[in-house]
Design an enzyme around this catalytic site. Sequence first.
Site, short mmCIF file in Angstrom:
data_model
loop_
_atom_site.label_atom_id
_atom_site.label_comp_id
_atom_site.label_asym_id
_atom_site.label_seq_id
_atom_site.Cartn_x
_atom_site.Cartn_y
_atom_site.Cartn_z
N SER A 113 28.27 -2.91 -68.38
CA SER A 113 29.16 -3.98 -68.85
C SER A 113 30.46 -3.95 -68.06
CB SER A 113 29.48 -3.79 -70.34
OG SER A 113 30.57 -4.61 -70.68
N HIS A 166 26.21 -6.76 -66.85
CA HIS A 166 26.29 -7.26 -68.22
C HIS A 166 27.68 -7.85 -68.41
CE1 HIS A 166 25.34 -7.01 -72.62
NE2 HIS A 166 26.64 -6.78 -72.73
N ASP A 198 30.29 -9.70 -70.84
CA ASP A 198 30.58 -9.94 -72.25
C ASP A 198 31.50 -11.14 -72.40
OD1 ASP A 198 29.21 -7.76 -73.66
OD2 ASP A 198 30.53 -6.45 -72.49
N MET A 228 33.43 -13.48 -74.80
CA MET A 228 33.97 -13.45 -76.17
C MET A 228 34.94 -14.62 -76.35
SD MET A 228 34.78 -9.42 -76.68
CE MET A 228 33.70 -8.13 -76.06
N HIS A 269 26.11 -11.80 -72.23
CA HIS A 269 26.07 -11.49 -73.66
C HIS A 269 27.13 -12.37 -74.32
CE1 HIS A 269 26.88 -8.24 -76.99
NE2 HIS A 269 26.38 -9.35 -77.48
N MET A 302 29.16 -13.55 -77.14
CA MET A 302 29.69 -13.27 -78.48
C MET A 302 30.60 -14.43 -78.84
SD MET A 302 30.24 -9.22 -77.84
CE MET A 302 30.18 -9.51 -76.06
N MET A 353 23.11 -4.18 -81.29
CA MET A 353 24.49 -3.73 -81.12
C MET A 353 24.67 -2.38 -81.82
SD MET A 353 26.27 -5.93 -79.32
CE MET A 353 27.77 -4.98 -79.50
N ASP A 407 23.53 -1.76 -76.91
CA ASP A 407 24.85 -2.09 -76.35
C ASP A 407 25.94 -1.58 -77.27
OD1 ASP A 407 27.03 -3.21 -75.08
OD2 ASP A 407 26.50 -5.29 -75.56
C1 DX5 Z 1 31.04 -4.88 -77.07
C2 DX5 Z 1 30.28 -5.31 -75.86
C3 DX5 Z 1 29.73 -4.17 -75.08
C4 DX5 Z 1 30.78 -3.22 -74.62
C5 DX5 Z 1 30.17 -1.93 -74.23
O1 DX5 Z 1 31.30 -5.97 -77.88
O2 DX5 Z 1 29.22 -6.15 -76.17
O3 DX5 Z 1 28.97 -4.66 -73.98
O4 DX5 Z 1 31.48 -3.71 -73.54
O5 DX5 Z 1 31.22 -1.11 -73.90
P1 DX5 Z 1 31.14 0.45 -74.19
O6 DX5 Z 1 30.00 0.96 -73.35
O7 DX5 Z 1 32.45 0.96 -73.75
O8 DX5 Z 1 30.87 0.61 -75.64
ZN ZN Z 2 27.77 -6.60 -74.51
#
Ligand code: DX5
Ligand code: ZN
Length: 261
Positions: free
Chosen positions: A1, A25, A27, A29, A58, A60, A129, A165
């Site tokens: 990520s 990956h 993220d 958000m 991903h 969110m 998750m 994840d």
């Molecule tokens: C959290 C994300 C993850 C996160 C993982 O909401 O979806 O992808 O970045 O980061 P680490 O590996 O630091 O938990």
């Molecule tokens: Zn993620």
Amino acid sequence: SILSADFADLARECDRVAGSADWLHVDVMDNHFVPNLTLGLPVVEALLRHVSTPVDCHLMIQDPDRWAPAYAEVGAGSVTFHLEAAHAPVRLAREIRSQGARAGVGLKPATPVDSLVDLVDEIDMILIMSVEPGFGGQSFLELAVPKIRRARELIGGADIWLQVDGGVSESTIERCAEAGADVFVAGSAVFGSGDPAAACSAPSSSNPAATPAGRPAGTRNSATTSSSPAARPRTSSSSGTPAEAVGTKKPSGWRASCFRW
Ligand code: DX5
Ligand code: ZN
């Protein structure tokens, strides 16, 4: 990520794991589905122009029904939406697939895996998750392990990747692998380390107990090999020495977003 990468220098950060990570990956958000705001479609598009590593988005976000197909359309190889946010998950998964991407469905820690029981024919990946989504660097939630196991049962013989994840690191990845996960997302364990490429490629030999064996020698092809539930990576308890375990065996069906063993 790349959530733990330097957002002011994303292209170069992605280059640091090129050839080591099987997937990037990303993220996304929106500050509504989760209490954090990261990046969106324009940045993903720009990254896609720059990188050759396939991109795993991903999402969110609220209302993925409206936004998710565009990520597939611009070239993300995999697009994951959250079941909790989707209005019409079957239709949405079909739209993502029709744009040529893999369709993933994510579950927050409190969402039961069995919510997916009627979706297995529609999706290419289940994302479990192992932290509450929103931030990198959180501690791994152990409740994810039985969920991974249940998801693996649900998948049966289907060609569905099983991604974990959140809080994935050398100390947690093996439990996830043993439970049946075959795609591992790691943010802080990769970009928080001094050498992100090495963190993607090799577990620490100084901690053999936490060294998952059977890490594939690793090419991007591993991201597209077919999955077999029987093709679990060998664990340290069933393999040879830790040195042998690193990078010399390549069980099929074993792939990762950043870590790949
Ligand atoms: C959290 C994300 C993850 C996160 C993982 O909401 O979806 O992808 O970045 O980061 P680490 O590996 O630091 O938990
Ligand atoms: Zn993620």
